[in-house]
Write an enzyme that holds these catalytic residues in place. Structure first.
Site, PDB file in Angstrom:
ATOM      1  N   LYS A 126     -36.504 -13.344  81.327  1.00 19.57           N
ATOM      2  CA  LYS A 126     -36.905 -12.529  82.482  1.00 19.57           C
ATOM      3  C   LYS A 126     -36.501 -13.289  83.742  1.00 19.57           C
ATOM      4  CE  LYS A 126     -38.889  -8.587  83.370  1.00 19.57           C
ATOM      5  NZ  LYS A 126     -38.832  -7.336  82.606  1.00 19.57           N
ATOM      6  N   ASP A 166     -35.606  -4.112  86.475  1.00 21.66           N
ATOM      7  CA  ASP A 166     -37.072  -4.052  86.320  1.00 21.66           C
ATOM      8  C   ASP A 166     -37.579  -3.542  87.678  1.00 21.66           C
ATOM      9  OD1 ASP A 166     -39.405  -4.863  84.461  1.00 21.66           O
ATOM     10  OD2 ASP A 166     -39.984  -5.807  86.316  1.00 21.66           O
TER      11      ASP A 166
HETATM   12  P1  NDP Z   1     -39.987   0.693  89.677  1.00 24.85           P
HETATM   13  O1  NDP Z   1     -39.775  -0.334  90.714  1.00 24.85           O
HETATM   14  O2  NDP Z   1     -38.948   1.734  89.487  1.00 24.85           O
HETATM   15  O3  NDP Z   1     -41.382   1.438  89.910  1.00 24.85           O
HETATM   16  C1  NDP Z   1     -42.590   0.748  89.958  1.00 24.85           C
HETATM   17  C2  NDP Z   1     -43.657   1.732  90.403  1.00 24.85           C
HETATM   18  O4  NDP Z   1     -44.908   1.089  90.374  1.00 24.85           O
HETATM   19  C3  NDP Z   1     -43.468   2.217  91.821  1.00 24.85           C
HETATM   20  O5  NDP Z   1     -43.950   3.526  91.927  1.00 24.85           O
HETATM   21  C4  NDP Z   1     -44.326   1.262  92.638  1.00 24.85           C
HETATM   22  O6  NDP Z   1     -44.778   1.810  93.870  1.00 24.85           O
HETATM   23  C5  NDP Z   1     -45.475   1.063  91.695  1.00 24.85           C
HETATM   24  N1  NDP Z   1     -46.099  -0.253  91.889  1.00 24.85           N
HETATM   25  C6  NDP Z   1     -45.497  -1.450  91.881  1.00 24.85           C
HETATM   26  N2  NDP Z   1     -46.393  -2.428  92.098  1.00 24.85           N
HETATM   27  C7  NDP Z   1     -47.566  -1.814  92.239  1.00 24.85           C
HETATM   28  C8  NDP Z   1     -48.887  -2.267  92.485  1.00 24.85           C
HETATM   29  N3  NDP Z   1     -49.170  -3.574  92.606  1.00 24.85           N
HETATM   30  N4  NDP Z   1     -49.877  -1.333  92.580  1.00 24.85           N
HETATM   31  C9  NDP Z   1     -49.596  -0.012  92.418  1.00 24.85           C
HETATM   32  N5  NDP Z   1     -48.373   0.471  92.207  1.00 24.85           N
HETATM   33  C10 NDP Z   1     -47.384  -0.419  92.101  1.00 24.85           C
HETATM   34  O7  NDP Z   1     -40.249  -0.109  88.318  1.00 24.85           O
HETATM   35  P2  NDP Z   1     -40.100   0.410  86.823  1.00 24.85           P
HETATM   36  O8  NDP Z   1     -40.547   1.810  86.729  1.00 24.85           O
HETATM   37  O9  NDP Z   1     -38.766   0.039  86.352  1.00 24.85           O
HETATM   38  O10 NDP Z   1     -41.129  -0.557  86.079  1.00 24.85           O
HETATM   39  C11 NDP Z   1     -42.512  -0.221  85.948  1.00 24.85           C
HETATM   40  C12 NDP Z   1     -43.135  -1.084  84.876  1.00 24.85           C
HETATM   41  O11 NDP Z   1     -42.450  -0.883  83.638  1.00 24.85           O
HETATM   42  C13 NDP Z   1     -43.090  -2.597  85.107  1.00 24.85           C
HETATM   43  O12 NDP Z   1     -44.230  -3.176  84.527  1.00 24.85           O
HETATM   44  C14 NDP Z   1     -41.855  -3.015  84.332  1.00 24.85           C
HETATM   45  O13 NDP Z   1     -41.901  -4.383  83.984  1.00 24.85           O
HETATM   46  C15 NDP Z   1     -41.986  -2.123  83.119  1.00 24.85           C
HETATM   47  N6  NDP Z   1     -40.763  -1.912  82.372  1.00 24.85           N
HETATM   48  C16 NDP Z   1     -39.666  -1.359  82.953  1.00 24.85           C
HETATM   49  C17 NDP Z   1     -38.532  -1.124  82.207  1.00 24.85           C
HETATM   50  C18 NDP Z   1     -37.348  -0.410  82.770  1.00 24.85           C
HETATM   51  O14 NDP Z   1     -36.477  -0.018  81.982  1.00 24.85           O
HETATM   52  N7  NDP Z   1     -37.276  -0.176  84.065  1.00 24.85           N
HETATM   53  C19 NDP Z   1     -38.439  -1.563  80.802  1.00 24.85           C
HETATM   54  C20 NDP Z   1     -39.690  -2.044  80.252  1.00 24.85           C
HETATM   55  C21 NDP Z   1     -40.775  -2.247  81.037  1.00 24.85           C
HETATM   56  P3  NDP Z   1     -43.787   1.955  95.150  1.00 24.85           P
HETATM   57  O15 NDP Z   1     -42.939   3.164  94.861  1.00 24.85           O
HETATM   58  O16 NDP Z   1     -44.708   2.132  96.292  1.00 24.85           O
HETATM   59  O17 NDP Z   1     -42.993   0.701  95.204  1.00 24.85           O
END
Ligand code: NDP
Length: 451
Positions: A126, A166
């Site tokens: 990571k 991510d």
């Molecule tokens: P994105 O950056 O696309 O989206 C993250 C979302 O979560 C956004 O809506 C963001 O809000 C919100 N967010 C982030 N931090 C916080 C917080 N502290 N409190 C509330 N909301 C929050 O990320 P992903 O969708 O890619 O990833 C989401 C999760 O999935 C993570 O845990 C990641 O590690 C996991 N993951 C992702 C993969 C992938 O293929 N992308 C694969 C496997 C796991 P805002 O829009 O305001 O920034």
């Protein structure tokens, strides 16, 4: 004292504040795999746990870049190369102000077991930076990505370490990172996954994690003899890549996702989330969810400032299935209680470790079907591996081929987890099943490869 307690005591002394979340992940795994450790002494004999919880290396570097006003900015970059017993290091890059070594160690550790569980030939890693992409112009993002890759390129390669996206790192960032890597090395390698389709990306990589979480849930409900998701109300947190594609797949199969959230607040739309609008707000305009209610007056927007302490309002909406897809520790014990009280049947972790240990324990004690992240969100890394295969063989697979392989992979993971849980006397416990199956494969490879 049990083997698990002995191991945990050993590590507790070494974990500082920055390692809190890493320790949380490690503790869950150690308790889970206790039946395996007790049934087979070879894992203790070869010191597998002691070796597994220490990364092969942690690379930390300075990233200096110029903003649009020609001000010099300095961030910290990291790559935690955790374990490559099963294949080259593989895992995402996260750009978020909260990034530090402890968070990346937690994510890298989870990634080892997730990648192992997928059955694919990839190790765990990571990386990322405390850089905040929010409010930055396209050029600033590009300049940061170039500066980040100037250092990172020394440590990665298609057979060494293949980063992906991510939080804060999507197709745009991967494109800029790839461009810089190509410029520095003069080679056109499949060194990053999640690339835009036009230059080597796989179809369906953006959709993979969210779709995969839904495929996993369908299979888990079937194995557990529960009703399918068709026609059911579902709640989803997050409004990023994972959440939006989970919502999309839920709608495609006839479920009704009614919530989403971002770092500013949450939306409840009882008629079902308007997916097209959500995509415009988040993927095109990169704006806050508060905009949603400007065109949907009947939906409710609750800003974070109005959340009660320790309660996330998404989990207070009655639902059949819940999908936490935003970030770690966003579903706590009180949220789990609300889900139980409201008749929720399953919880699927789309994000990495979104549920606190207390929440997981409470859900499991009420026989809620609980799909842990390392199994349920493996769809992203599975399609990343498909992207590596396509790059290596210079092929382009169709959307249908990727989708059917993704579905098959998620169903296989789900079945493997369920059967492992049964074999080790914890039937129906998908957390233990995932940890044991993931640990066993990587541990056996480590033993076979010697110390
Ligand atoms: P994105 O950056 O696309 O989206 C993250 C979302 O979560 C956004 O809506 C963001 O809000 C919100 N967010 C982030 N931090 C916080 C917080 N502290 N409190 C509330 N909301 C929050 O990320 P992903 O969708 O890619 O990833 C989401 C999760 O999935 C993570 O845990 C990641 O590690 C996991 N993951 C992702 C993969 C992938 O293929 N992308 C694969 C496997 C796991 P805002 O829009 O305001 O920034």
């Amino acid at each position: 004292m049990s083997i698990a307690e002995i191991e945990i005591q050993k590590f507790e002394r070494e974990s500082g504040d920055v390692n809190k979340v890493f320790y949380q992940a490690m503790e869950e795994v150690i308790y889970s795999i206790a039946p395996l450790l007790e049934s087979d002494p070879k894992y203790s004999k070869y010191g597998i746990l002691e070796r597994l919880v220490v990364p092969d290396r942690v690379i930390k570097f300075k990233v200096v870049w110029l903003d649009d006003n020609q001000n010099i900015k300095v961030n910290t970059g990291y790559r935690v190369q955790f374990n490559n017993a099963l294949g080259p290091y593989k895992g995402g890059l996260r750009f978020h102000p909260s990034v530090n070594e402890g968070i990346l160690k937690f994510l890298g550790f989870e990634q080892i077991l997730k990648n192992s569980l997928s059955g694919l030939p990839i190790g765990g890693a990571k990386g990322g930076s405390d850089f905040d992409p929010k409010g930055k112009s396209d050029f600033e993002i590009m300049k940061f990505c170039s500066a980040f890759m100037t250092e990172l390129h020394k440590y990665i390669g298609p057979r060494i370490d293949i980063p992906a996206g991510d939080i804060g790192v999507g197709g745009r960032e991967i494109g800029y990172l790839f461009g810089e890597y190509k410029k520095i090395t003069s080679s056109y390698d499949g060194v990053l996954t999640g690339k835009p389709y036009i230059f080597g990306g796989s179809l369906m990589r953006p959709e993979a994690t969210g779709y995969g979480a839904v495929y996993f849930t369908e299979k888990m409900l079937e194995l557990e003899g529960k009703e399918s998701l068709v026609g059911k109300i579902c709640t989803v947190s997050g409004a990023g890549n994972v959440a939006i594609h989970a919502i999309e797949k839920l709608q495609q199969i006839g479920a009704i996702p009614v919530t989403c959230s971002d770092s500013q607040g949450m939306i409840y739309d009882s008629r079902g989330i308007d997916l097209e609008l959500l995509k415009v707000l988040k993927f095109e305009r990169r704006t806050s969810l508060s905009e949603y209610v400007k065109t949907h007056l009947e939906a409710q927007y609750t800003p974070c400032s109005e959340y009660q302490t320790n309660i996330h309002p998404v989990w207070d909406i009655p639902c059949y299935a819940a999908f936490p897809c935003a970030t770690q520790n966003e579903l706590c014990e009180a949220d789990a209680q609300n889900l139980i009280t409201n008749g929720c049947v399953s919880v699927t972790e789309g994000a990495n470790m979104p549920s606190t240990p207390e929440a997981v324990a409470l859900l499991q004690s009420h026989k809620i079907c609980f799909a842990p992240a390392k199994a349920a969100n493996a769809g992203g890394v599975a399609v990343s591996e498909f992207e590596m295969s396509q790059n290596a063989s210079m092929q382009k697979w169709s959307f249908e081929k990727v989708d059917s392989k993704l579905k098959e992979t998620m169903q296989q993971i789900c079945t493997r987890v369920a059967l492992t849980a049964k074999d080790y006397g914890v039937e129906g416990n998908y957390v233990d099943g995932a940890n044991i199956a993931g640990f066993k494969r990587v541990a056996d490879a480590m033993i076979a490869e010697g110390i």
